[in-house]
Every structure is written in C-alpha cells, then in structure tokens.
Design an enzyme around this catalytic site. Sequence first.
Site, mmCIF file in Angstrom:
data_model
loop_
_atom_site.group_PDB
_atom_site.id
_atom_site.type_symbol
_atom_site.label_atom_id
_atom_site.label_comp_id
_atom_site.label_asym_id
_atom_site.label_seq_id
_atom_site.Cartn_x
_atom_site.Cartn_y
_atom_site.Cartn_z
ATOM 1 N N CYS A 171 0.820 -1.219 0.000
ATOM 2 C CA CYS A 171 0.000 0.000 0.000
ATOM 3 C C CYS A 171 0.847 1.259 0.000
ATOM 4 O O CYS A 171 0.370 2.342 -0.330
ATOM 5 C CB CYS A 171 -0.940 0.055 1.193
ATOM 6 S SG CYS A 171 -0.938 -1.377 2.258
ATOM 7 N N LYS B 21 -23.897 18.135 1.160
ATOM 8 C CA LYS B 21 -22.630 18.815 0.928
ATOM 9 C C LYS B 21 -22.433 19.770 2.095
ATOM 10 O O LYS B 21 -23.341 20.508 2.454
ATOM 11 C CB LYS B 21 -22.650 19.603 -0.383
ATOM 12 C CG LYS B 21 -21.327 20.313 -0.631
ATOM 13 C CD LYS B 21 -21.308 21.151 -1.877
ATOM 14 C CE LYS B 21 -19.941 21.845 -1.975
ATOM 15 N NZ LYS B 21 -19.859 22.752 -3.119
#
Lengths: 457, 457
Positions: free
Chosen positions: A44, A362
């Site tokens: 990763c 949002k």
Amino acid sequence: MAERLVVVGGDAAGMSAASVARRRDPDLEIVAFERGPYTSYSACGIPYYVSGLFDDSDRLISRSPDEFRDSGIDVYTRCEVTGIDLAARTLEVWDTDRRRSRVEGFDKLVYATGAEAVTGDFPGAELTEPVRTIDAAERFRSALEREHAHTAVIIGAGYIGIEMAEALVQRGLDVTIVEARDQVMATIDPDVAAHVQDAAESLGIRVMLSTTVDAVLHDDQDRPCAVHTSGGELQADHVVISVGVKPVTAVAAAAGLELGERGALKVDDHQRCPGFEGVWAAGDCVESWHRILERPLNVQLGTHANKQGRIAGTNATGGDLAFPGVIGTAVSKLCRYEVARTGMSEKEAEWVGREVVVATVKDRTRAGYYPGSGPIWVKLTAERSSGRLLGGQIVGVEGAAKRIDVLATAIWAGMTVDELELLDLSYAPPFSGVYDPVLTAARRTAKAVKQAAKAAA
Amino acid sequence: MAERLVVVGGDAAGMSAASVARRRDPDLEIVAFERGPYTSYSACGIPYYVSGLFDDSDRLISRSPDEFRDSGIDVYTRCEVTGIDLAARTLEVWDTDRRRSRVEGFDKLVYATGAEAVTGDFPGAELTEPVRTIDAAERFRSALEREHAHTAVIIGAGYIGIEMAEALVQRGLDVTIVEARDQVMATIDPDVAAHVQDAAESLGIRVMLSTTVDAVLHDDQDRPCAVHTSGGELQADHVVISVGVKPVTAVAAAAGLELGERGALKVDDHQRCPGFEGVWAAGDCVESWHRILERPLNVQLGTHANKQGRIAGTNATGGDLAFPGVIGTAVSKLCRYEVARTGMSEKEAEWVGREVVVATVKDRTRAGYYPGSGPIWVKLTAERSSGRLLGGQIVGVEGAAKRIDVLATAIWAGMTVDELELLDLSYAPPFSGVYDPVLTAARRTAKAVKQAAKAAA
C-alpha cells in the site's frame, strides 16, 4: 519431535500468523516460504514511494527476513511453494536461487499467498511489469527519474489508479486515466464518484470514462510509447495498468482447497479451510464475510490481512479466535482530497436486492469562520423499513478518512440514522461545524426514511 | 388568537428552538428576548477571532436578528427577561436601550439563557471583563493590537484557557498559564494531561500547576499589569480568567423552576421543566443526562445546545422528540496538537465507584514511512467485569479529534474492547498504520481486561 507449522507466503497475513504462533508456542517449529525477496512489506505504500515522498524503499519493509529469523521463525525467501499434498502433509518448494525443488513436511499449514495484479488482455499488456513488489517499485521509480518522462497513462481508475495518478502528478507528469466503466472508483456510487473525478480534474489529471484500451504500444527497446484507446491514441512515456488484482490460489486449488465464486479460498470464521484439519488461510487470497452484504467477498487490504493472519496463527496454536467479518471500509487520498466508503452503497443495495433510502449532504469541514475549511460530501444508505444505517460514502478534504470510521462503527453496531443523528460527537470550530457533516447527513437520511414510510403508507 | 411561544435567550439553544417551531407551526407567534446585542453567535469561535485567524467578527454570527425577523421570529435584542410568573404566564422584560421594563405574556416558554463566566474571587478579578460576547472579544482584540503587549497570564488551564493560550501565542505574546490544580485540563486524566502540558511547553507556554492566584494588579488606568500567585509575581500586560462557567438560572430559579446540584435547570428527556406544563429549557443552562456516568451534569457545548433547542422547539409544537443524553465528548486544539475525550475517564470511574481497567498506547498518526507522521496517545477505560468500553482520551497531532468520535460511537453502542479491536476501520498509509491507534489501544485494553479477570480468579 516438535510440531511443524509451515506458512506459505511471507507478507502481512503469513508473517502475522507466524509471529503470533511464535509468541504463543515456543516449542513449535515455524517455517515460512516466500516467493519474493521480501517479507512483511507494505504494498500500500508503493505509490508514495513512487511519488518521491520518501527515498529509502527499505522503509516499506516492516520486518526483514533476518528480523524474523532472530525471533525464531525460519524464513526462506525466493522459495515458492509449487505444490501441496494435504494427505501426505508435504509441500514442493522451488528455490529460485538454487534452481532446484525440494520437499518439505508440515503438521499445520497457514496459506497466505496474497493477490497479484491483473494485467489486462490487450496487446502490449504483457510487457508491463506489475508494480506490486519493492524491486518493481524501485525499477519504476528509477525509470521515472532517468527518462525525463512527460506523459503517463493509467489504465483503471480504482484505488490504485487514483493513488498512482496522485504520485505521478506530484512528479510533474501529464497524467491521463483511462477507465472502461462510466465512473471512476467502481466501489462507490456514480454520484459520489463524480466528486472524485472533479477533484482529479482540478489537479490537472485527464479522466477518460467509458474508454477501452485496444493496445499498449512499445518502442524497439520495449519501452511504452502510446496507448490505443476507443477514445483515440494517447502518448505515454509510462503506462500503469491498475485494472484490479486477483487472489493467488492456483496451488491451493490444485491441492483440493475449496474456492469461492471469485477464485478466493473459502474459510470459516476461524480462518480454517473447510474439510481439512490443521489448514488455515488468511489475507488477500481468501474470502471474507461481508456483514452488511451478507455474502463472502474477496477484499484485499493490509488491515484485514494482519487481523486474519493473527487469528490463523492464534488458532493454529490452540487458540479460539473468530474473525468477525468486514463491512467494506476503504479509504484513499488524492492530494488534498480524501475518498472513503463503508458498508453498502446504493448500487450494492440494488445488487443484493435490499430496499434502501439514500441521502447526500454537501457540507464544510470546519466552522464557517474558521480558515482552511473545504467541501465535504457525505452520502448515507439506510434500510428503508427500519432506518438502520447500512452504508456511507465520503469525499472531501481533511477528515473524510477518519469520519468514515464513525460510520463504520455505527453500521457495525446496527445503529439507525435516527440514533446517529443525536450521537454525542465532538465539536470544536477547527474540526467541524456545530453539527458534524456526518450528523447532518444522518438527519437528512432520517427524514428520507420517514418520507419513504409515509409514501408507502 | 394565535398561541404565543416565548424564547428566553437568543443564542444556539433558544434560536434553534425558535427556528424549528417556526418551520413546524406557521400560525404560532414566536418571540425571543436576548439580553445582548447578538443572536446565534459562536462563543466557541472567539479564541480564533482573538488569535487573528480571521478579521471580521460578524462571521461569528450564524444568523442575525434581522434574518430571524425575516423568517417570522420576533427577536428583541438588548432585552433581558428579569422575572417570570409561571402561573400568570407573564414575563418582565428590561429593555436596556429604552431603559424601561414591560410585561409580556406567553402560552409556551423555552428557557435558554446559557452560561456565564466565573471570574474568580481574588482582588482585581472584578476589573477583568469576560470575553464571552462578540463586543467583548472585539475590545480584547483591539487592546491586544493597540498596546503592543508582550506578556499574558491565563488563569485556568481548561479548554478555554488552552484555546486562549494558543490564540495569544500565535499573536506573539509570552504566555503563562496559572492553574490551581496539579494538572492542566481537569476533564482528562493526569497522565494524559501531561502530554497536553508537554505540547503547551513545546510551544513556549509556561505552565504553572498547583498555583493559586492571590490578586490581579491593575495600573491607574485599570489596565492589568501583574498577577500575584502562590508561585510569585508575574508580569501581565493582559490577563485572561478562564476558571469556568456557570449556568444563568437566577430568574428561572426565582420563578420556581427546579435546579440540580450544580445550579443548572432540571429537565426531563423531552427538555420539559418538571412540574410545569408548557415550559421547556435547553442548552448551557440545563442539566444533561450523562449516559455513562449515569447522572445529570451541566455540560456547556454548542452542539448539545443546538440539539436540545431543536428538541424543545419540536416538542413545544406538538412533537415528541427525546434527547438521548450526552457521553461527555469534547475536543480542543493547541496549535498542532488535538486533545479529545469521551465517556468516562479513569478518575471519573473512581468518582462514581465503577470498577474499570485502563490502558494507554503511544502510536504514530500515519504509516511509519509516510512523512509528516506525529505522535498520538490513546487511553481507554473499560468496565472490568465485562470489557465494555466506557471512555477514551486522545492527545496527538492530526486526526485525534475525529478519532474520538469512533470511540464515542462505540461507547454509545455499548461495544466491548474485544469487539472494537476487530472492527473494520479504514486503512491507508497517509491516515494510519495498518492498525489504527484506536484499534491498538483496544487490543491493549482487551488484554488488560483478561489479565484483570485472571488476577481476580
């Protein structure tokens, strides 16, 4: 004579198993075979090494073969297990350096061979080297540094594609991502993925959706030079194929271990391979139970590999530890942006036939007056009938990654969106508005659940 | 004639109540009285305004009186409710500008007068103006800008003291914090508080513990010049007293509303004032049920005020919403450092007589190789008999604040540390190691619970 535990695969899952077994049973002989030159390294971390965030690739290695040997685990690197006889309790091991094969016995076996990159089936793909190992990452990085490359094409817009795009943009390359689907990041819903695409484009990354690759062209020195796509030809000094990974299970399958639908090893909740005594499997090569989708999936993540390896190693030494499953939590970073998901998305709900309601808000990451605030979108999935929280998706700057963990915990605990809405989460102006975006999203979703109930009545 | 709802106090709780009532019942007459000049402003934002992070103090106001009036709420600022007759359903209102008093009637009442600063009982304290309002913050900031001050003494090392210390250090002042207790931040355990003290000292803040203040000395223009303490005299161009706040409940108490031990109004889970029909209270002036300590406490936080106000306003308009209580989640920032707590600390466990085990880990905020990583300490409290997670405290750089919310969610849901340890939390190198510090802490605590059980057997 001491019992012998053999671990196949020397990365996160295998070496977690070996380490915990070593601690729990000092008498056990523990041997690990790894086909590559490294143990326990962070795949990763490769995009961040490629980007130039740090220079010493050894820092990707959390423990070296010698360190394991010092703690009493016999590690053989560059030794690939090529066959297993579960009845005879023997393995065939190919020693790459000595170019010869040998047979090794075992009493107990932990199978943890991980996953490998899928390269794609277009002409030229076979010349592209997977950047899954440290040495491949080193070669890729020196190529980037040496050749004054200007353009890169990334094929596949999943987590790895996005992280590699970040790495190459940070190195100053012109980056194009080519994706066959009609959205980036297939693991999130299209409306949420659109914000990730916006973020990518705001960084100067060109995103081509619904575009297939016909061929990767190479020059006479086998270096990539162009990519032919359904959307035209792209110049490419470098090509990264990130269309997915698949579990490495051919040897296990040949030995008779059972595979699931997607080619990963079946295991029970104790990481045991069903039908065989004394055989465990863990990490990227196995199926994990998804608690919300209520089916086994093959999920590749270092955190699961570590946990499952620890469980396998515990149970291989007389312990009794169960892996509780996963809920599909994942997170990624694209420069300033963070993308995170957990549980069941709207499209997964459709896939498994679950009736859900969704809502998206949002919001801003900090109090309105506090400088440095940025946008954050939170989308929640809740069970239509009960309002139980089933999934969350977050895209935004700062704090999106850690906020997904709040949703993961709430999903795990079976909370409803009503309950989440009034949860005592922290508040201070540098970290959120008075209502954290997660709470605002819960409130909106709770309202949607009520509206759905009314509409149904 | 329309029913009349009167809201006493025009800040977070009161105006949340008024707003939700307005939305739910278009016919109701809604009147709010606020003794100060502002409505719905963020007192929590004042330290950041003082620090100079932003210049326009109006940004602390989330909605002005005119905005409320436009939405159909009659707001009277600089009008203080000085008496309530609950039987007659009338209020006495002192209009500061007109210098006269009037009587107003009500059918329903929401009491939300908030809290005020405790100034301390030493000589000179009475000359120190509380910086709880926007105008006071403006005066304090202009004094800081005008007078080329060099030294500041902060009396009291709680959240506000720490946040003010950050603000004044960022303005370049020499800051000393004087605290009567033997640790900073009384709401966390001494061992965790030691890391906060280290962080403060690393920023150049002088921290004097176990030090009492005898007097604040002023010059002939009533400007502070020195602080006499049990640890000697400190020069001080500015003095901030942040020894605590207390609920504003004198008028309510005189009217017969019931107060709890610490002087805050008693309310039931619907924010009703017991014994009186049609009277609700919310925010900093009320008691909140602490779900883990299992007793009512007076907690002052904007997030609770908003939620409770919304609940009071909902119930005052025929709704049926319960406030589920708090678990003591709080967070603060000291430059790069974040300090967070939730649930029951070790010393609170002692206070309420609960048998617990604790464990602390020191970890890093990102994967080892990922640059910019910093230290983070996580301390957990678990019930000794069951391993149930009861509390968490985190000090560290980046991500401490949002990590506390994971613990808050797990505590709220009644998870054990065993369960937490294997939770599917997000992982990516920029955000944590393979095991998030929260999981590592859970693992350590689970081990401590097992050891305690063994020791007891």
